[in-house]
Design a protein around this motif. Structure first.
Motif, PDB file in Angstrom:
ATOM      1  N   LEU A  35       1.053  -1.317  -0.159  1.00 58.02           N
ATOM      2  CA  LEU A  35       0.086  -0.250   0.002  1.00 58.02           C
ATOM      3  C   LEU A  35       0.701   1.498   0.011  1.00 58.02           C
ATOM      4  N   GLY A  36       1.657   1.740  -0.911  1.00 61.93           N
ATOM      5  CA  GLY A  36       2.703   2.801  -1.160  1.00 61.93           C
ATOM      6  C   GLY A  36       1.878   3.459  -1.977  1.00 61.93           C
ATOM      7  N   TYR A  37       2.935   4.185  -2.980  1.00 64.20           N
ATOM      8  CA  TYR A  37       2.250   5.491  -3.600  1.00 64.20           C
ATOM      9  C   TYR A  37       1.049   4.520  -5.264  1.00 64.20           C
ATOM     10  N   VAL A  38       1.212   3.437  -5.114  1.00 60.64           N
ATOM     11  CA  VAL A  38       0.672   2.678  -6.030  1.00 60.64           C
ATOM     12  C   VAL A  38      -0.278   1.899  -5.603  1.00 60.64           C
ATOM     13  N   GLY A  39      -0.264   0.692  -5.095  1.00 54.47           N
ATOM     14  CA  GLY A  39      -1.164   0.584  -3.845  1.00 54.47           C
ATOM     15  C   GLY A  39      -2.435   1.369  -3.055  1.00 54.47           C
ATOM     16  N   LEU A  40      -1.852   2.020  -1.980  1.00 59.21           N
ATOM     17  CA  LEU A  40      -2.771   2.587  -1.877  1.00 59.21           C
ATOM     18  C   LEU A  40      -4.038   3.488  -2.722  1.00 59.21           C
ATOM     19  N   ALA A 118      13.197  -9.372  -5.255  1.00 61.15           N
ATOM     20  CA  ALA A 118      13.405 -10.611  -4.592  1.00 61.15           C
ATOM     21  C   ALA A 118      11.584 -10.060  -3.405  1.00 61.15           C
ATOM     22  N   ILE A 119      11.607  -8.972  -3.749  1.00 68.68           N
ATOM     23  CA  ILE A 119       9.673  -8.513  -3.209  1.00 68.68           C
ATOM     24  C   ILE A 119       9.133  -9.369  -3.734  1.00 68.68           C
ATOM     25  N   VAL A 120       9.383  -9.006  -5.140  1.00 70.83           N
ATOM     26  CA  VAL A 120       8.000  -9.176  -5.870  1.00 70.83           C
ATOM     27  C   VAL A 120       8.282 -11.188  -5.696  1.00 70.83           C
ATOM     28  N   GLU A 122       7.954 -12.782  -2.616  1.00 74.83           N
ATOM     29  CA  GLU A 122       7.966 -12.554  -1.124  1.00 74.83           C
ATOM     30  C   GLU A 122       6.656 -13.089  -1.168  1.00 74.83           C
ATOM     31  N   ALA A 123       6.026 -11.587  -2.005  1.00 72.62           N
ATOM     32  CA  ALA A 123       4.741 -11.195  -2.218  1.00 72.62           C
ATOM     33  C   ALA A 123       3.462 -12.288  -3.097  1.00 72.62           C
ATOM     34  N   VAL A 124       4.497 -12.650  -3.733  1.00 70.12           N
ATOM     35  CA  VAL A 124       3.730 -14.087  -4.998  1.00 70.12           C
ATOM     36  C   VAL A 124       3.984 -15.235  -4.164  1.00 70.12           C
ATOM     37  N   PRO A 174       0.049  -2.906 -15.426  1.00 70.52           N
ATOM     38  CA  PRO A 174       1.279  -2.063 -15.452  1.00 70.52           C
ATOM     39  C   PRO A 174       0.512  -0.629 -14.646  1.00 70.52           C
ATOM     40  N   GLU A 175       0.928  -0.058 -13.816  1.00 71.61           N
ATOM     41  CA  GLU A 175       0.075   1.485 -12.814  1.00 71.61           C
ATOM     42  C   GLU A 175       0.383   2.334 -13.588  1.00 71.61           C
ATOM     43  N   ARG A 176      -0.301   3.511 -14.102  1.00 70.15           N
ATOM     44  CA  ARG A 176       0.284   4.292 -14.730  1.00 70.15           C
ATOM     45  C   ARG A 176       0.239   5.586 -13.746  1.00 70.15           C
ATOM     46  N   GLY A 281       9.516  11.184 -10.982  1.00 70.70           N
ATOM     47  CA  GLY A 281       9.370  10.113  -9.829  1.00 70.70           C
ATOM     48  C   GLY A 281      10.529   9.004 -10.350  1.00 70.70           C
ATOM     49  N   HIS A 282      11.053   8.535  -8.989  1.00 69.28           N
ATOM     50  CA  HIS A 282      12.255   7.102  -8.762  1.00 69.28           C
ATOM     51  C   HIS A 282      12.336   6.859  -9.550  1.00 69.28           C
ATOM     52  N   CYS A 283      11.209   5.533 -10.564  1.00 63.34           N
ATOM     53  CA  CYS A 283      10.651   4.884 -11.727  1.00 63.34           C
ATOM     54  C   CYS A 283      11.539   5.331 -13.007  1.00 63.34           C
TER      55      CYS A 283
HETATM   56  N1  LIG Z   1       5.449   5.479  -7.168  1.00 68.83           N
HETATM   57  C1  LIG Z   1       5.166   5.523  -7.943  1.00 68.83           C
HETATM   58  O1  LIG Z   1       5.133   6.541  -9.630  1.00 68.83           O
HETATM   59  C2  LIG Z   1       5.414   4.652  -9.899  1.00 68.83           C
HETATM   60  C3  LIG Z   1       4.328   4.380 -11.217  1.00 68.83           C
HETATM   61  C4  LIG Z   1       3.753   3.965 -11.439  1.00 68.83           C
HETATM   62  C5  LIG Z   1       4.400   2.093 -11.404  1.00 68.83           C
HETATM   63  N2  LIG Z   1       5.710   2.589 -10.011  1.00 68.83           N
HETATM   64  C6  LIG Z   1       6.084   0.904  -9.884  1.00 68.83           C
HETATM   65  O2  LIG Z   1       4.709   0.338  -9.015  1.00 68.83           O
HETATM   66  C7  LIG Z   1       5.178  -0.621  -8.105  1.00 68.83           C
HETATM   67  C8  LIG Z   1       5.239  -0.303  -6.281  1.00 68.83           C
HETATM   68  O3  LIG Z   1       5.693   1.210  -6.619  1.00 68.83           O
HETATM   69  P1  LIG Z   1       5.810   2.056  -5.255  1.00 68.83           P
HETATM   70  O4  LIG Z   1       5.838   4.020  -5.876  1.00 68.83           O
HETATM   71  O5  LIG Z   1       3.986   1.953  -5.216  1.00 68.83           O
HETATM   72  O6  LIG Z   1       6.492   2.026  -4.349  1.00 68.83           O
HETATM   73  P2  LIG Z   1       5.916   1.708  -2.538  1.00 68.83           P
HETATM   74  O7  LIG Z   1       7.991   1.517  -2.094  1.00 68.83           O
HETATM   75  O8  LIG Z   1       5.677   2.956  -2.686  1.00 68.83           O
HETATM   76  O9  LIG Z   1       5.314   1.008  -2.011  1.00 68.83           O
HETATM   77  C9  LIG Z   1       5.373  -0.456  -1.996  1.00 68.83           C
HETATM   78  C10 LIG Z   1       4.122  -0.533  -0.737  1.00 68.83           C
HETATM   79  O10 LIG Z   1       4.860  -2.420  -0.481  1.00 68.83           O
HETATM   80  C11 LIG Z   1       4.786  -2.348   0.605  1.00 68.83           C
HETATM   81  N3  LIG Z   1       5.796  -4.234   0.619  1.00 68.83           N
HETATM   82  C12 LIG Z   1       7.044  -4.201   0.771  1.00 68.83           C
HETATM   83  N4  LIG Z   1       7.516  -5.377   0.628  1.00 68.83           N
HETATM   84  C13 LIG Z   1       5.745  -6.281  -0.339  1.00 68.83           C
HETATM   85  C14 LIG Z   1       5.127  -7.248   0.655  1.00 68.83           C
HETATM   86  N5  LIG Z   1       5.578  -8.708   0.861  1.00 68.83           N
HETATM   87  N6  LIG Z   1       3.760  -7.302   0.714  1.00 68.83           N
HETATM   88  C15 LIG Z   1       2.982  -6.785   1.337  1.00 68.83           C
HETATM   89  N7  LIG Z   1       3.316  -5.051   1.040  1.00 68.83           N
HETATM   90  C16 LIG Z   1       4.835  -5.011   1.167  1.00 68.83           C
HETATM   91  C17 LIG Z   1       6.039  -1.063   1.385  1.00 68.83           C
HETATM   92  O11 LIG Z   1       6.459  -1.506   3.263  1.00 68.83           O
HETATM   93  C18 LIG Z   1       5.411  -0.342   0.954  1.00 68.83           C
HETATM   94  O12 LIG Z   1       4.197   0.222   1.497  1.00 68.83           O
HETATM   95  C19 LIG Z   1       7.020  -0.797  -8.338  1.00 68.83           C
HETATM   96  O13 LIG Z   1       7.057  -1.674  -9.241  1.00 68.83           O
HETATM   97  C20 LIG Z   1       6.782   0.783  -9.332  1.00 68.83           C
HETATM   98  O14 LIG Z   1       7.851   1.086 -10.181  1.00 68.83           O
HETATM   99  C21 LIG Z   1       5.794   3.012  -9.815  1.00 68.83           C
END
Ligand SMILES: NC(=O)c1ccc[n+]([C@@H]2O[C@H](COP(=O)([O-])OP(=O)(O)OC[C@H]3O[C@@H](n4cnc5c(N)ncnc54)[C@H](O)[C@@H]3O)[C@@H](O)[C@H]2O)c1
Length: 306
Positions: A35-40, A118-120, A122-124, A174-176, A281-283
């Motif tokens: 639940l970060g920038y994309v998930g929330l 690695a994080i993908v 773990e989550a998967v 993919p998220e946009r 953005g960092h991506c």
């Molecule tokens: N930020 C952007 O603008 C943006 C835009 C498009 C795509 N993306 C892509 O979306 C993906 C996520 O990016 P983001 O910016 O939201 O990252 P983020 O760091 O803001 O959020 C990721 C969240 O995932 C959580 N997390 C980590 N490991 C986990 C796990 N195993 N299970 C559950 N939660 C877990 C973290 O604690 C964090 O809250 C990346 O692949 C990124 O490249 C990002």
């Protein structure tokens, strides 16, 4: 047997058909992982569109914050979190057992200039351990072409003992999102959707079209994975170019802003980019390396331009 009872029998016999029905009627419970920038923001849009939602996040402090109605993502206000209806937040992956549709939005960083999944993984794996027949899993994290088929599907299958495309559906979308900008709302930004099989793709498209106004279907996850990398590579290359043009314009005694404004009046074959610090953005700085790494790893050559 009546048509209606025959249909009900079919639905019971086929878990993916039952899922299609639950998506159509918005009874499917949707889990958003990470639940970060994309998930929330995605969770907020899915909840607003009428689905019950489970938010799963490994960071306990984030879970506590969301449960208390407090946002930590700039694009989402506290009021928006507090107003969420039929949404639960969990740090325990056991909660995923109740999800019909799972959207994975975890980070995909670089480690030593190399894609780090690695994080993908773990989550998967956590999703796979709680997977049951008749579910839809979609990876939204940015990654290189081939990830969904070669990395995500095998982990889900070995953790669950189920078969992707037959017992459960798998897709990539993919998220946009454009953090910090309110010009392009998530629901109004066309969403690229793909699936491991035609059926997976149709299920994913049917889900996203309940949340996003325009769904763009592509033949396989590889095209969807590549499309995202093309978008961000295009942006990075053009920002690098315009910054270089700004340096040479100064030395040539040219006002770069006036020159770019003039160029941007061309109604075709040109898209304006403006000089500035960094590339966005960092991506933007990370994603092109996912593409160049994949080309080197799979094809054995370097892409000079990227
Ligand atoms: N930020 C952007 O603008 C943006 C835009 C498009 C795509 N993306 C892509 O979306 C993906 C996520 O990016 P983001 O910016 O939201 O990252 P983020 O760091 O803001 O959020 C990721 C969240 O995932 C959580 N997390 C980590 N490991 C986990 C796990 N195993 N299970 C559950 N939660 C877990 C973290 O604690 C964090 O809250 C990346 O692949 C990124 O490249 C990002």
């Amino acid at each position: 047997m009546t048509t209606e009872s025959a249909r009900r029998t079919d639905v019971r016999a086929d878990p993916l058909e039952e899922l299609a029905e639950r998506i159509r009627t918005k009874q499917a419970t949707v889990a958003v992982i990470g639940l970060g920038y994309v998930g929330l923001p995605l969770l907020v849009s899915v909840a607003r569109s009428g689905f019950p939602v489970i938010g799963f996040e490994v960071d306990d402090a984030r879970v506590e914050s969301l449960r208390a109605g407090r946002s930590y993502v700039g694009d989402i206000t506290d009021a928006e979190v507090a107003a969420l209806d039929r949404v639960e937040f969990h740090a325990d992956p056991a909660a995923l057992a109740g999800a019909d549709v799972v959207l994975i939005c975890v980070p995909t960083p670089l480690t030593d200039h190399t894609p780090d999944l690695a994080i993908v993984r773990e989550a998967v794996d956590a999703v796979g351990r709680h997977l049951a027949p008749g579910r839809l899993v979609v990876l939204e994290s940015t990654t290189y072409p081939g990830t969904t088929e070669e990395v995500v599907a095998p982990i889900l299958e070995s953790a669950s003992g189920l078969t992707a495309g037959r017992d459960f559906a798998l897709g990539y979308s993919p998220e946009r999102i454009d953090p910090g900008q309110d010009l392009h709302r998530l629901e109004e930004t066309p969403k690229i959707v793909s699936g491991l099989t035609d059926r997976c793709r149709d299920l994913a498209a049917s889900f996203y079209s309940q949340v996003i106004q325009v769904v763009v279907v592509v033949p396989s996850p590889r095209e969807a994975e590549m499309a995202k990398l093309i978008e961000n590579t295009f942006r990075q290359v053009n920002i690098a170019l315009v910054n270089e043009l700004a340096v040479m314009a100064r030395d040539l005694h040219v006002d770069i802003w006036e020159a770019l404004r003039a160029a941007s009046t061309k109604p075709f074959g040109y898209m304006p980019f403006w000089p500035g610090p960094g590339v966005g953005g960092h991506c933007i700085a990370i994603d092109p390396s996912y593409l160049s790494w994949r080309v080197g790893q799979q094809l054995g050559y370097r892409i000079g331009f990227i």
